[in-house]
Design a protein around this motif. Structure first.
Motif, PDB file in Angstrom:
ATOM      1  N   PHE A  21       0.931  -1.154  -0.159  1.00 20.89           N
ATOM      2  CA  PHE A  21       0.047  -0.050  -0.019  1.00 20.89           C
ATOM      3  C   PHE A  21       0.647   1.276   0.158  1.00 20.89           C
ATOM      4  CE2 PHE A  21      -2.445   3.422   2.056  1.00 20.89           C
ATOM      5  CZ  PHE A  21      -3.482   3.233   1.281  1.00 20.89           C
ATOM      6  N   GLU A  22       2.014   1.257   0.615  1.00 21.43           N
ATOM      7  CA  GLU A  22       2.808   2.394   0.742  1.00 21.43           C
ATOM      8  C   GLU A  22       3.505   2.768  -0.447  1.00 21.43           C
ATOM      9  OE1 GLU A  22       4.893   1.647   4.396  1.00 21.43           O
ATOM     10  OE2 GLU A  22       3.329   2.290   5.801  1.00 21.43           O
ATOM     11  N   GLU A  23       4.007   1.552  -0.905  1.00 23.16           N
ATOM     12  CA  GLU A  23       4.633   1.662  -2.151  1.00 23.16           C
ATOM     13  C   GLU A  23       3.686   1.992  -3.483  1.00 23.16           C
ATOM     14  OE1 GLU A  23       6.331  -2.195  -3.019  1.00 23.16           O
ATOM     15  OE2 GLU A  23       7.993  -2.032  -1.544  1.00 23.16           O
ATOM     16  N   THR A  24       2.641   1.833  -3.425  1.00 25.62           N
ATOM     17  CA  THR A  24       1.798   2.260  -4.261  1.00 25.62           C
ATOM     18  C   THR A  24       1.183   3.741  -4.162  1.00 25.62           C
ATOM     19  OG1 THR A  24       0.557   0.179  -4.272  1.00 25.62           O
ATOM     20  CG2 THR A  24      -0.974   1.780  -5.174  1.00 25.62           C
ATOM     21  N   LEU A  25       1.357   4.099  -2.896  1.00 22.72           N
ATOM     22  CA  LEU A  25       1.016   5.754  -2.629  1.00 22.72           C
ATOM     23  C   LEU A  25       2.113   6.578  -3.283  1.00 22.72           C
ATOM     24  CD1 LEU A  25      -0.616   5.690   1.073  1.00 22.72           C
ATOM     25  CD2 LEU A  25      -1.731   6.194  -1.315  1.00 22.72           C
ATOM     26  N   ASP A  26       3.440   5.987  -3.051  1.00 19.68           N
ATOM     27  CA  ASP A  26       4.712   6.692  -3.355  1.00 19.68           C
ATOM     28  C   ASP A  26       4.628   6.669  -5.017  1.00 19.68           C
ATOM     29  OD1 ASP A  26       5.243   7.101  -0.522  1.00 19.68           O
ATOM     30  OD2 ASP A  26       6.769   5.205  -0.620  1.00 19.68           O
ATOM     31  N   GLU A  27       4.079   5.838  -5.629  1.00 18.81           N
ATOM     32  CA  GLU A  27       4.218   6.017  -7.278  1.00 18.81           C
ATOM     33  C   GLU A  27       3.470   7.126  -7.617  1.00 18.81           C
ATOM     34  OE1 GLU A  27       2.363   2.402  -8.860  1.00 18.81           O
ATOM     35  OE2 GLU A  27       3.819   0.995  -7.814  1.00 18.81           O
ATOM     36  N   GLY A  28       2.640   7.685  -7.144  1.00 21.55           N
ATOM     37  CA  GLY A  28       1.885   8.782  -7.611  1.00 21.55           C
ATOM     38  C   GLY A  28       1.077   8.501  -8.729  1.00 21.55           C
TER      39      GLY A  28
END
Length: 51
Positions: free
Chosen positions: A21-28
């Motif tokens: 989830f955090e990686e997905t948010l960081d993708e933009g």
């Protein structure tokens, strides 16, 4: 299985889900998607003005 093993497994699943989830948010948001949103907003405002 014992209770400890289930708790360890659940904790590992929770940790992995949070990480994804955090990686997905960081993708933009991709530029293509931003462009599409802009087009839809413009289209919506154009329709609102003609009503």
């Amino acid at each position: 299985m014992n209770k400890r093993t289930n708790q360890d497994r659940e904790r590992a699943i929770d940790d992995n889900l949070k990480k994804v989830f955090e990686e997905t948010l960081d993708e933009g948001i991709p530029d293509r998607f931003k462009d599409l949103l802009s087009q839809l907003k413009k289209q919506d405002s154009d329709q609102g003005a003609s009503k």
